[in-house]
Design an enzyme around this catalytic site. Structure first.
Site, mmCIF file in Angstrom:
data_model
loop_
_atom_site.group_PDB
_atom_site.id
_atom_site.type_symbol
_atom_site.label_atom_id
_atom_site.label_comp_id
_atom_site.label_asym_id
_atom_site.label_seq_id
_atom_site.Cartn_x
_atom_site.Cartn_y
_atom_site.Cartn_z
ATOM 1 N N ASP A 1 0.848 -1.187 0.000
ATOM 2 C CA ASP A 1 0.000 0.000 0.000
ATOM 3 C C ASP A 1 0.886 1.240 0.000
ATOM 4 O O ASP A 1 2.114 1.147 0.107
ATOM 5 C CB ASP A 1 -0.893 -0.047 1.247
ATOM 6 C CG ASP A 1 -2.042 0.939 1.188
ATOM 7 O OD1 ASP A 1 -2.214 1.610 0.157
ATOM 8 O OD2 ASP A 1 -2.767 1.042 2.188
ATOM 9 N N ASP B 1 -9.317 4.148 -1.141
ATOM 10 C CA ASP B 1 -10.017 4.616 0.060
ATOM 11 C C ASP B 1 -11.416 5.155 -0.266
ATOM 12 O O ASP B 1 -11.660 6.367 -0.268
ATOM 13 C CB ASP B 1 -9.187 5.687 0.756
ATOM 14 C CG ASP B 1 -7.877 5.134 1.290
ATOM 15 O OD1 ASP B 1 -7.730 3.910 1.310
ATOM 16 O OD2 ASP B 1 -7.012 5.932 1.685
#
Length: 927
Positions: free
Chosen positions: A522, A598
């Protein structure tokens, strides 16, 4: 993965003390007008190009031609190289003939060196040069003045490069300190250009908020437009939270689409803002052809779209596209990049699927994942400790919900130092991992690219001592802020760094891990909390002396390449790695799955997951999914279960949530909601044989698994704008519930190339639908409109266990759905579900066909073999006009068995044929 709140003290931010949920702040990210090179080059109006081919400069070679290209005013020289790749793909590059320094060329996106083939100069005149591929089916016509390249497929003009005259190429130059009088027209033109460029305040150095970009090479941007004469719509260039079909951006319609990998949390919908990935491939589709353009450039890129206006309403969009006059200009795209060279692949085929195949021939296919990786994953930021992990896993068993993988976010580490554990929370990581493994489950852990600057951290010390970090413009180790606080970033463009990083995954180094553990990469855009636009400075320096501006969109790609190499070696070359990445570029599908970042717990973001995954899929990245339930916020019951129903039909299926959200494991919702979620997950597990076969066939063909409707039905222009439903391969049509309180879903059944509707069978009750157009389908809380296309055979496994790994030897069910001719075909793939042995012939790839009332099974690859224990439990026949009296099973060596046929749920069922899936056999219906 994480939210950040710009404006809070950086120390608090970087130490991870922030736990507020914040919406995206547009002020943190540039618009085109705030980006100097975009602002400059976008001012170019469509006109006659100022570039021209110089007469007499043609050089011919077996596999390419060279031509000198000149700016008609400045007289600066460039070189055009045009070649052909097997399959009718053209490749052309434009670079300065004598640059002050070398310009960056992307070398890591392609799967390998393309297979260049001989090209033939068909004709050469003062006005045009025509070259063709050996078979003559594809040709390129280079127009001399003004410069333009027209690409043809089977005599059909499919792409025209620079037809709008928007090409720009800012050659490298030295900054002028004085303006001496011009001695000739060429020098005067050059000075005029320098003055024109210098009018832009960001030409030689640029500020954004408190950040300064020194731009040591000055202006070096470039652009080129591409028209798609056969196209009705344009699509591609992920990643954006926008409609699948690209919207017009010119004529006051807003910013171009931006390709610049950024950490954007709670991203906005329905716009072209940059997100986590950048794949610069675009397609134009019409009834007669689909053409693709792959703009191979890793620098920040903006893409303007010239297309008909379209309303946000899908129906209005369809009307607009259908009613387009043939007199209109064709749709077009203008690529504007900050640096590098013009490096373009152009390809076209009659069908979209063949065009998609060309792109993955260039950039690669996703390797077949382990079966567990395409099952259900459970994640949140963060599961607190060993007891939490064990308890959640046990609760899935208690509530009879299958689950294959538990995930751990950054809090498992020792103070955000990767390749370590927090031994207060996780004192026995190996025992915890083995406990999951013994239950058939896996663990995936996060490892990000930022490295904590801590003198007690071996990784930091090694990178410092060996010079492995990305450097700042002064040649010192670059320091930014991320979750650990002060952090530096490994330079994955250095092969030595990649090997060192890959070595850390080896069990001899990362001792508290196992070869089965998956990895989550990530924050690899890279995310830098105190950097410009929350990323790295553009004038940082990478291996080879390249500026970060040249390679920005490749950074995450090189990160996952390093991880992939490490996991392959960790598994001694035999165990298939599982990696999830947020940042991605062209070719990233070779190493990792991708999720859409997100998102938020709202209906709009749920809807966007379909659009975003469709765009990624046609750009080669089939292993795609979104955070089920939304990363930010607390989904209500209806949104939560509807999102599970969508996730169950997307390639990557994971629930994930922010640390500040309420715990949302399925059993924490009311019992009726839990049961709906359980049903959705179980549907996924029932269809795992289909999913596994589709992933295998993707590796063979490169075709997307999750497909837009236009991929299967390019002759039906009404299907082009649809991004509320999709296909899985050519077998299932999925039209999920996308709005709150919905009691009906309008499902669009397209017309095929014969102008008719295929047969479609409801996956729940086997009822047949046989007319084209919209059909209103009633839905309740359990219902997801899913239809199997007539003419296909879909494999199931109906014995649902706690994990997919435990279903390995379970029997199969075949659902045979007949087309109008009473015919159907399908495939089934079987192997050990974990290793690379399938690449050495240890697998079964089976063709299934129903014809003339006989269902038969035979090997596709005769030389391959795998000793599976699986067998055939049921055959469900859908679409038969009447019930057979019986069925006779014939084995290859002559044995036969009479079987009963039962009517049930609008289908006829043959129970327990009992034949091994290894055998070739046939099943004849008797009337």
């Amino acid at each position: 993965m994480k939210a950040l709140r710009v404006g809070l003290p950086l120390v608090l931010l970087a130490l991870g003390f922030l736990r507020e949920i914040a919406s995206v702040d547009r002020n943190n990210f540039k618009s085109c007008e705030q980006s100097s090179f975009c602002r400059r080059l976008r001012r170019t109006e469509p006109d006659v190009s100022k570039f021209e081919i110089l007469p007499g400069t043609l050089q011919t070679y077996k596999q390419y031609i060279l031509l000198d290209l000149q700016h008609s005013e400045t007289k600066h020289l460039y070189v055009l190289k045009l070649s052909a790749v097997r399959g009718g793909i053209f490749h052309f590059q434009v670079d300065e003939k004598s640059p002050l320094s070398e310009r960056y060329r992307v070398v890591d996106a392609l799967a390998g060196e393309p297979e260049y083939v001989p090209i033939k100069v068909q004709s050469s005149s003062a006005s045009a040069i025509t070259v063709s591929t050996e078979d003559g089916t594809s040709k390129a016509v280079v127009n001399v003045s003004p410069f333009r390249i027209d690409f043809y497929k089977d005599a059909l003009l499919v792409v025209s490069a620079n037809s709008k005259g928007l090409m720009r190429f800012e050659h490298l130059r030295r900054k002028e300190t004085s303006s001496a009088p011009a001695e000739n027209e060429e020098q005067e033109a050059q000075e005029n250009e320098n003055q024109e460029v210098a009018k832009d305040p960001g030409t030689w150095e640029e500020n954004f908020k408190s950040h300064h970009d020194s731009k040591p090479k000055g202006p070096e941007a470039l652009s080129m437009d591409f028209s798609f004469p056969q196209g009705k719509v344009l699509y591609g260039i992920p990643e954006h939270a926008d409609s699948f079909v690209l919207k017009q951006t010119v004529s006051g319609k807003g910013d171009p689409y931006r390709l610049y990998n950024l950490d954007v949390f709670e991203y906005e919908l329905d716009n072209g803002m940059a997100l986590y990935g950048a794949v610069p491939v675009i397609y134009g589709t019409g009834p007669s052809a689909t053409a693709g353009v792959f703009w191979q450039n890793a620098a920040e890129t903006w893409v303007d779209i010239f297309a008909p206006d379209q309303e946000t309403n899908v129906m209005s969009s369809i009307v607009n596209f259908v009613s387009r006059s043939s007199q209109d200009d064709p749709p077009a795209a203008n690529f504007i990049s900050e640096s590098g060279i013009i490096d373009v692949f152009v390809f076209a085929e009659p069908s979209p699927l063949d065009a998609f195949r060309h792109y993955t021939d260039l950039t690669g296919k996703a390797p077949l994942p382990q079966l567990y990786a395409i099952a259900y994953h459970q994640c949140r930021w963060n599961y607190n400790d060993e007891q939490d992990v064990t308890s959640v896993s046990a609760k899935f068993d208690e509530h009879d919900i299958p689950m294959d993988t538990m995930w751990l976010d950054i809090e498992y580490t020792d103070s955000k130092k990767y390749f370590t554990w927090d031994h207060h929370k996780f004192p026995h990581p190996l025992e915890m991992i083995r406990n999951l493994t013994e239950h058939g489950r896996h663990l995936t852990i996060i490892i990000d690219p930022h490295i904590k600057r801590d003198g007690n951290y071996f990784f930091h010390n090694d990178c410092t001592d060996r010079g492995y970090y990305v450097k700042n413009k002064d040649g010192n180790d670059y320091e930014g802020w991320c979750w650990p606080g002060a952090a530096s970033y490994a330079d994955f463009f250095n092969p030595e760094v990649r090997k060192y990083y890959a070595d850390q995954y080896l069990l001899e180094n990362f001792k508290e891990s196992t070869k089965e553990v998956g990895i989550w990469n990530d924050m690899n855009e890279p995310s830098v909390f105190n950097g410009p636009e929350i990323t790295m400075l553009k004038d940082n320096i990478h291996y080879g002396g390249w500026e970060h501006r040249d390679v920005h969109n490749l950074y995450g790609h090189m990160h996952i390449l390093s991880t992939y190499e490490g996991l392959v070696r960790r598994g001694e070359g035999n165990l298939r790695p599982f990696i999830l990445t947020r940042s991605h570029f062209a070719g990233s599908q070779r190493y990792a799955a991708v999720w859409t970042g997100d998102n938020m717990a709202d209906w709009g973001h749920m809807q966007a997951s379909i659009k975003m995954c469709l765009s990624l899929s046609v750009a080669g990245i089939s292993f795609c999914g979104a955070d089920v339930g939304g990363f930010f916020g607390n989904p209500d019951s209806e949104l939560f279960y509807r999102w599970y129903q969508i996730g169950a039909f997307q390639p990557f299926f994971r629930s994930h949530a922010h640390i500040d959200t309420k715990r949302r494991e399925p059993w924490l919702y009311p019992e009726d909601v839990k049961l709906i979620i359980r049903d959705a997950i179980r549907k996924r597990y029932r269809l795992l044989p289909l999913w596994y076969t589709m992933f295998y066939e993707h590796e063979r063909s490169g075709l997307p698994i999750m497909r837009p409707m236009l991929a299967q039905y390019p002759s039906d222009v009404k299907s082009y704008a649809l991004d509320t439903q999709f296909m899985l391969s050519d077998k299932l049509l999925v039209a999920p519930v996308l709005k709150t309180g919905q009691t009906k879903v309008d499902v669009y059944f397209p017309t095929n190339k014969n102008g008719e509707s295929d047969y479609w069978y409801d996956a729940d009750d086997n009822s047949k639908h046989a007319s084209a157009g919209y059909h209103s389908v009633s839905v309740d809380s359990y219902k997801v409109p899913v239809y199997q296309r007539g003419g296909t055979i879909v494999p199931h496994k109906d014995r649902i266990r706690r994990a997919a790994t435990l279903m390995k030897d379970d029997p199969y069910t075949l659902v045979v759905a007949l087309d109008k001719d009473g015919h159907s075909k399908g495939t089934l793939y079987i192997d050990d579900e974990t290793s690379f042995e399938y690449r050495h012939g240890k697998y079964m790839y089976i063709e299934l066909e129903f014809k003339n009332n006989v269902l038969s099974s035979k090997k596709i690859d005769e030389t391959a073999s795998y000793a599976t224990k699986t067998w055939l439990e049921r055959v469900i026949l859908v679409g038969l006009s009447k019930q057979p009296k019986s069925a006779t099973l014939y084995l290859l060596h002559g044995e036969s068995t009479e079987l009963n046929v039962y009517a049930e749920n609008n289908a006829f069922i043959v129970r327990k044929p009992g034949v091994s899936m290894v055998d070739s056999w046939s099943l004849k219906l008797n009337y």
